[in-house]
Design a protein around this motif. Structure first.
Motif, short mmCIF file in Angstrom:
data_model
loop_
_atom_site.label_atom_id
_atom_site.label_comp_id
_atom_site.label_asym_id
_atom_site.label_seq_id
_atom_site.Cartn_x
_atom_site.Cartn_y
_atom_site.Cartn_z
N UNK A 112 0.84 -1.21 0.00
CA UNK A 112 0.00 0.00 0.00
C UNK A 112 0.87 1.25 0.00
N UNK A 113 1.92 1.22 0.82
CA UNK A 113 2.83 2.37 0.86
C UNK A 113 3.63 2.47 -0.43
N UNK A 114 4.00 1.31 -0.98
CA UNK A 114 4.85 1.29 -2.18
C UNK A 114 4.15 1.93 -3.38
N UNK A 135 -3.28 1.45 -9.50
CA UNK A 135 -2.33 1.35 -8.38
C UNK A 135 -2.66 0.14 -7.49
N UNK A 136 -3.95 -0.09 -7.26
CA UNK A 136 -4.34 -1.23 -6.42
C UNK A 136 -4.01 -2.55 -7.12
N UNK A 165 5.66 8.41 -11.82
CA UNK A 165 5.94 7.51 -10.71
C UNK A 165 6.06 6.07 -11.21
N UNK A 166 5.13 5.64 -12.08
CA UNK A 166 5.16 4.27 -12.60
C UNK A 166 6.43 4.03 -13.40
N UNK A 167 6.79 4.99 -14.24
CA UNK A 167 8.00 4.87 -15.06
C UNK A 167 9.23 4.69 -14.16
N UNK A 168 9.35 5.52 -13.13
CA UNK A 168 10.50 5.44 -12.24
C UNK A 168 10.49 4.13 -11.44
#
Length: 298
Positions: A112-114, A135-136, A165-168
């Motif tokens: 969840x934090x990640x 994200x879930x 964020x997803x790319x990184x």
């Protein structure tokens, strides 16, 4: 890490996946690209046993998916961001998924934090936007701390910050030795972080190369603006120059500025612009897949 050998799937008279053979290397992000109907989703479903191939197989470090002792700890997959009960909270969805996969419940708070969902952990999934569901779904895939991520269009619905964020995240996952296989129609986005590309069209493999190798093959186009486009095109065609019209300008391939200038001069055609234009990865992939596209705009 992943090898696909002669993977084939037919639905009635339609050959959805036709003798696909390629490998996906660990420690790298591999993009999976092709037009709609190219067989990408069917391929990814066969990679995790949701669809049975008519022929061929998929192996993870030499092991079939069905023979993996702990599949969720080897492969984390997101093929559909809506595969969650709308009445469950994000936290409870992850707890149930962890229990079904034999994964310790302590992983729930970690993932969840990640993925940045802690503030919405106790909200029902049915109230989530598409980006939050993405994200879930990714959090579910990460529960088993897998070595491999298989993601089908994971950036759908994400805002610009979420896409970055997803790319990184995926680049970092690969840098830590993980294997990332991600399908996407966002070629410009993939070009920013993918190392390799597998290109399919009509169910067949068109290319499996590094992004650098595909980009290195790009020629430089010539962009021309002229008040006499029809006349210029006739003379260019006589010299075997391929062309297309884009934003009221001619884009010419297989020629040079000097050659176009000479043709225009010889036939008294006035030029308003004559510029070299580097072709993009998207241009190359569209050229590669256009003959196989099932749905194409005019």
């Amino acid at each position: 890490m992943i090898t696909l050998t002669q993977l084939t799937k037919k639905y009635g008279d339609r050959l959805a996946v036709d003798d696909l053979t390629f490998s996906v290397t660990d420690g790298r992000v591999t993009g999976f690209v092709g037009p709609n109907g190219a067989g990408k989703s069917t391929t990814m479903r066969m990679m995790i046993g949701l669809t049975r191939p008519d022929r061929g197989d998929v192996r993870y470090a030499g092991v079939h998916y069905r023979d993996l002792r702990h599949p969720a700890r080897t492969v984390g997959a997101v093929l559909e961001a809506r595969s969650m009960h709308p009445g469950r909270t994000a936290r409870n969805h992850l707890r149930a998924t962890a229990a079904l996969s034999g994964i310790p419940s302590r992983r729930v708070e970690h993932v969840l934090a990640e993925v940045g969902l802690q503030p919405a952990a106790d909200k029902r999934a049915g109230t989530f936007s598409l980006g939050m569901r993405q994200r879930l779904a990714l959090a579910s895939a990460l529960l088993g701390d897998p070595q491999v991520l298989l993601l089908d269009e994971p950036s759908n619905g994400l805002d610009p910050d979420g896409i970055r964020w997803l790319r990184d995240y995926l680049a970092g996952f690969a840098a830590r030795g993980g294997t990332v296989f991600v399908s996407s129609h966002l070629i410009s986005e993939l070009s920013m972080f993918a190392h390799d590309l597998v290109v399919v069209g009509g169910g067949r493999l068109l290319a499996a190369e590094s992004v650098q190798a595909i980009t290195a093959r790009n020629d430089v186009d010539v962009r021309v603006e002229t008040p006499q486009p029809t006349e210029l095109l006739e003379h260019l065609a006589a010299h075997g120059v391929a062309s297309e019209v884009r934003a009221d300008r001619l884009i010419l391939r297989g020629t040079t500025r000097a050659a176009v200038s000479q043709i225009a001069f010889d036939h008294r055609i006035r030029l308003l612009e004559l510029t070299d234009v580097s072709r993009t990865l998207e241009d190359s992939l569209l050229d590669m897949t256009r003959p196989t596209a099932e749905f194409a705009s005019a």
